[in-house]
Design a protein around this motif. Structure first.
Motif, PDB file in Angstrom:
ATOM      1  N   VAL A  24      31.099   3.985  23.009  1.00 57.54           N
ATOM      2  CA  VAL A  24      31.253   2.572  22.897  1.00 57.54           C
ATOM      3  C   VAL A  24      31.838   2.336  21.350  1.00 57.54           C
ATOM      4  CG1 VAL A  24      29.819   0.476  22.620  1.00 57.54           C
ATOM      5  CG2 VAL A  24      28.987   2.041  24.056  1.00 57.54           C
ATOM      6  N   GLY A  25      32.931   1.574  21.383  1.00 57.54           N
ATOM      7  CA  GLY A  25      33.633   1.542  20.316  1.00 57.54           C
ATOM      8  C   GLY A  25      33.012   0.729  19.200  1.00 57.54           C
ATOM      9  N   VAL A  26      33.149   1.122  17.886  1.00 58.27           N
ATOM     10  CA  VAL A  26      32.533   0.303  16.633  1.00 58.27           C
ATOM     11  C   VAL A  26      32.992  -1.075  16.638  1.00 58.27           C
ATOM     12  CG1 VAL A  26      32.481   0.001  14.304  1.00 58.27           C
ATOM     13  CG2 VAL A  26      32.694   2.382  15.207  1.00 58.27           C
ATOM     14  N   ASP A  27      34.075  -1.467  17.044  1.00 58.00           N
ATOM     15  CA  ASP A  27      34.490  -2.965  17.239  1.00 58.00           C
ATOM     16  C   ASP A  27      33.486  -3.348  18.313  1.00 58.00           C
ATOM     17  OD1 ASP A  27      36.529  -2.824  15.177  1.00 58.00           O
ATOM     18  OD2 ASP A  27      38.212  -2.033  16.770  1.00 58.00           O
ATOM     19  N   VAL A  28      33.218  -2.878  19.432  1.00 58.79           N
ATOM     20  CA  VAL A  28      32.503  -3.483  20.285  1.00 58.79           C
ATOM     21  C   VAL A  28      31.242  -3.455  19.941  1.00 58.79           C
ATOM     22  CG1 VAL A  28      31.646  -3.077  22.993  1.00 58.79           C
ATOM     23  CG2 VAL A  28      33.872  -2.656  22.410  1.00 58.79           C
ATOM     24  N   LEU A  29      30.529  -2.725  19.248  1.00 59.59           N
ATOM     25  CA  LEU A  29      29.258  -2.683  18.692  1.00 59.59           C
ATOM     26  C   LEU A  29      29.050  -3.823  17.660  1.00 59.59           C
ATOM     27  CD1 LEU A  29      28.246   1.133  18.807  1.00 59.59           C
ATOM     28  CD2 LEU A  29      27.431  -0.549  20.199  1.00 59.59           C
ATOM     29  N   ALA A  30      30.191  -3.685  16.755  1.00 55.01           N
ATOM     30  CA  ALA A  30      30.042  -4.844  15.730  1.00 55.01           C
ATOM     31  C   ALA A  30      30.066  -6.246  16.421  1.00 55.01           C
ATOM     32  CB  ALA A  30      31.366  -4.692  14.537  1.00 55.01           C
ATOM     33  N   GLY A  31      31.043  -6.520  17.273  1.00 55.53           N
ATOM     34  CA  GLY A  31      31.114  -7.784  17.855  1.00 55.53           C
ATOM     35  C   GLY A  31      29.933  -7.951  18.580  1.00 55.53           C
ATOM     36  N   ARG A  39      31.153  -3.595   8.356  1.00 51.27           N
ATOM     37  CA  ARG A  39      29.750  -3.782   7.904  1.00 51.27           C
ATOM     38  C   ARG A  39      28.845  -3.319   8.806  1.00 51.27           C
ATOM     39  NH1 ARG A  39      29.393  -4.899   2.779  1.00 51.27           N
ATOM     40  NH2 ARG A  39      27.815  -6.584   3.108  1.00 51.27           N
ATOM     41  N   LEU A  40      29.013  -2.530   9.828  1.00 53.04           N
ATOM     42  CA  LEU A  40      28.086  -1.992  10.944  1.00 53.04           C
ATOM     43  C   LEU A  40      27.519  -0.835  10.120  1.00 53.04           C
ATOM     44  CD1 LEU A  40      26.840  -2.794  13.522  1.00 53.04           C
ATOM     45  CD2 LEU A  40      28.729  -1.139  14.471  1.00 53.04           C
ATOM     46  N   VAL A  41      26.562  -0.911   9.327  1.00 49.04           N
ATOM     47  CA  VAL A  41      26.341   0.304   8.416  1.00 49.04           C
ATOM     48  C   VAL A  41      24.603   0.010   8.302  1.00 49.04           C
ATOM     49  CG1 VAL A  41      28.482   0.644   7.258  1.00 49.04           C
ATOM     50  CG2 VAL A  41      26.698  -0.730   6.445  1.00 49.04           C
ATOM     51  N   ASP A  42      24.024  -0.464   9.005  1.00 49.52           N
ATOM     52  CA  ASP A  42      22.528  -0.439   8.826  1.00 49.52           C
ATOM     53  C   ASP A  42      21.728  -0.252  10.087  1.00 49.52           C
ATOM     54  OD1 ASP A  42      21.701  -0.851   6.260  1.00 49.52           O
ATOM     55  OD2 ASP A  42      22.596  -2.920   6.340  1.00 49.52           O
ATOM     56  N   VAL A  43      20.469  -0.911  10.249  1.00 52.65           N
ATOM     57  CA  VAL A  43      19.888  -0.787  11.572  1.00 52.65           C
ATOM     58  C   VAL A  43      19.736  -2.290  11.959  1.00 52.65           C
ATOM     59  CG1 VAL A  43      17.537  -0.418  12.307  1.00 52.65           C
ATOM     60  CG2 VAL A  43      18.517   1.098  10.493  1.00 52.65           C
ATOM     61  N   GLU A  72      21.344   1.868  15.360  1.00 49.91           N
ATOM     62  CA  GLU A  72      21.291   2.677  13.668  1.00 49.91           C
ATOM     63  C   GLU A  72      22.618   3.214  13.535  1.00 49.91           C
ATOM     64  OE1 GLU A  72      17.886   4.928  12.885  1.00 49.91           O
ATOM     65  OE2 GLU A  72      16.743   3.821  14.376  1.00 49.91           O
ATOM     66  N   ALA A  73      23.229   3.127  12.305  1.00 51.12           N
ATOM     67  CA  ALA A  73      24.484   3.516  12.047  1.00 51.12           C
ATOM     68  C   ALA A  73      23.954   4.768  10.964  1.00 51.12           C
ATOM     69  CB  ALA A  73      25.344   2.829  11.286  1.00 51.12           C
ATOM     70  N   VAL A  74      24.074   5.940  11.365  1.00 50.32           N
ATOM     71  CA  VAL A  74      23.833   7.005  10.395  1.00 50.32           C
ATOM     72  C   VAL A  74      24.769   8.076   9.954  1.00 50.32           C
ATOM     73  CG1 VAL A  74      21.369   7.096  11.515  1.00 50.32           C
ATOM     74  CG2 VAL A  74      23.027   8.367  12.650  1.00 50.32           C
ATOM     75  N   ALA A  75      24.660   8.657   8.986  1.00 47.24           N
ATOM     76  CA  ALA A  75      26.108   9.375   8.639  1.00 47.24           C
ATOM     77  C   ALA A  75      26.258  10.543   9.522  1.00 47.24           C
ATOM     78  CB  ALA A  75      25.645  10.128   7.054  1.00 47.24           C
ATOM     79  N   ASP A  76      25.051  11.311  10.135  1.00 43.27           N
ATOM     80  CA  ASP A  76      25.601  12.017  11.074  1.00 43.27           C
ATOM     81  C   ASP A  76      24.134  12.430  11.947  1.00 43.27           C
ATOM     82  OD1 ASP A  76      23.900  14.259  10.044  1.00 43.27           O
ATOM     83  OD2 ASP A  76      25.641  14.832   8.786  1.00 43.27           O
ATOM     84  N   TRP A  77      24.180  13.095  13.078  1.00 42.67           N
ATOM     85  CA  TRP A  77      22.871  13.219  13.899  1.00 42.67           C
ATOM     86  C   TRP A  77      21.908  13.951  13.407  1.00 42.67           C
ATOM     87  CZ3 TRP A  77      21.653  11.172  18.361  1.00 42.67           C
ATOM     88  CH2 TRP A  77      20.554  11.571  19.198  1.00 42.67           C
ATOM     89  N   SER A  78      22.203  15.090  12.611  1.00 42.70           N
ATOM     90  CA  SER A  78      21.066  15.577  11.961  1.00 42.70           C
ATOM     91  C   SER A  78      20.487  14.943  10.739  1.00 42.70           C
ATOM     92  CB  SER A  78      21.600  16.898  11.192  1.00 42.70           C
ATOM     93  OG  SER A  78      22.712  16.577  10.307  1.00 42.70           O
ATOM     94  N   THR A  79      21.210  14.108  10.174  1.00 38.33           N
ATOM     95  CA  THR A  79      20.836  13.328   9.017  1.00 38.33           C
ATOM     96  C   THR A  79      19.464  12.077   9.850  1.00 38.33           C
ATOM     97  OG1 THR A  79      22.693  13.182   7.780  1.00 38.33           O
ATOM     98  CG2 THR A  79      21.085  11.380   7.342  1.00 38.33           C
ATOM     99  N   ALA A  80      19.867  11.652  10.873  1.00 42.38           N
ATOM    100  CA  ALA A  80      18.826  10.964  11.640  1.00 42.38           C
ATOM    101  C   ALA A  80      17.659  11.371  12.215  1.00 42.38           C
ATOM    102  CB  ALA A  80      19.495  10.121  12.828  1.00 42.38           C
ATOM    103  N   ARG A  81      17.839  12.636  12.314  1.00 39.62           N
ATOM    104  CA  ARG A  81      16.486  13.468  12.837  1.00 39.62           C
ATOM    105  C   ARG A  81      15.803  13.821  11.724  1.00 39.62           C
ATOM    106  NH1 ARG A  81      15.683  13.923  17.739  1.00 39.62           N
ATOM    107  NH2 ARG A  81      17.241  14.188  19.360  1.00 39.62           N
ATOM    108  N   ARG A  82      16.591  14.267  10.446  1.00 43.26           N
ATOM    109  CA  ARG A  82      15.697  14.714   9.255  1.00 43.26           C
ATOM    110  C   ARG A  82      14.984  13.536   8.893  1.00 43.26           C
ATOM    111  NH1 ARG A  82      19.612  17.103   7.497  1.00 43.26           N
ATOM    112  NH2 ARG A  82      20.407  15.523   6.256  1.00 43.26           N
ATOM    113  N   ASN A  83      15.383  12.371   8.613  1.00 43.42           N
ATOM    114  CA  ASN A  83      15.225  11.112   7.888  1.00 43.42           C
ATOM    115  C   ASN A  83      14.057  10.281   8.670  1.00 43.42           C
ATOM    116  OD1 ASN A  83      16.582  11.900   5.543  1.00 43.42           O
ATOM    117  ND2 ASN A  83      18.164  10.434   6.011  1.00 43.42           N
ATOM    118  N   GLY A  84      13.961  10.490  10.024  1.00 48.60           N
ATOM    119  CA  GLY A  84      13.057   9.705  10.897  1.00 48.60           C
ATOM    120  C   GLY A  84      13.321   8.186  10.971  1.00 48.60           C
ATOM    121  N   PRO A  85      12.586   7.515  11.404  1.00 49.42           N
ATOM    122  CA  PRO A  85      12.824   6.109  11.393  1.00 49.42           C
ATOM    123  C   PRO A  85      12.917   5.388  10.102  1.00 49.42           C
ATOM    124  CG  PRO A  85      10.435   6.550  11.948  1.00 49.42           C
ATOM    125  CD  PRO A  85      11.191   7.875  11.652  1.00 49.42           C
ATOM    126  N   PRO A  86      13.296   4.106   9.879  1.00 46.59           N
ATOM    127  CA  PRO A  86      13.266   3.449   8.658  1.00 46.59           C
ATOM    128  C   PRO A  86      11.939   3.106   8.357  1.00 46.59           C
ATOM    129  CG  PRO A  86      14.463   2.183  10.492  1.00 46.59           C
ATOM    130  CD  PRO A  86      13.953   3.422  11.095  1.00 46.59           C
TER     131      PRO A  86
END
Length: 99
Positions: A24-31, A39-43, A72-86
């Motif tokens: 799913v493209g960033v433009d679709v998700l942002a829309g 600006r699609l960089v948060d939760v 959620e927008a995350v830097a990479d998959w491993s970062t999301a797993r390591r940091n857990g939920p907000p």
């Protein structure tokens, strides 16, 4: 940057599922979320109107009676797993609810 759909049981603060949505493209998700693509960089909390569209695009099934869903927008998959939920996902998502 990866975009994940993360699910939480309504009675839990721990995620019980994460799905990367690279098809799913960033433009679709942002829309869908009502924000500019750059600006699609948060939760973002997903509501029924969001999950219906995402279900059509991805085949992901949702049950809003038992789960809460977040984009959620995350830097990479491993970062999301390591940091857990907000730390406070409800407070974070309230800041980014679409108008």
């Amino acid at each position: 940057m990866s975009r994940l759909i993360t699910s939480y049981r309504v009675d839990s603060d721990s995620p019980d599922g994460e799905t990367d949505v690279p098809g799913v493209g960033v433009d679709v998700l942002a829309g869908l979320m009502g924000v500019p693509a750059d600006r699609l960089v948060d939760v973002y909390r997903l509501e029924e109107r969001h999950t219906a569209v995402l279900g059509t695009l991805t085949g992901i099934e949702s049950d809003l009676a038992t789960h809460e869903y977040f984009l959620e927008a995350v830097a990479d998959w491993s970062t999301a797993r390591r940091n857990g939920p907000p730390a406070n996902r409800r407070a974070v998502s309230a800041l980014h609810e679409p108008p």
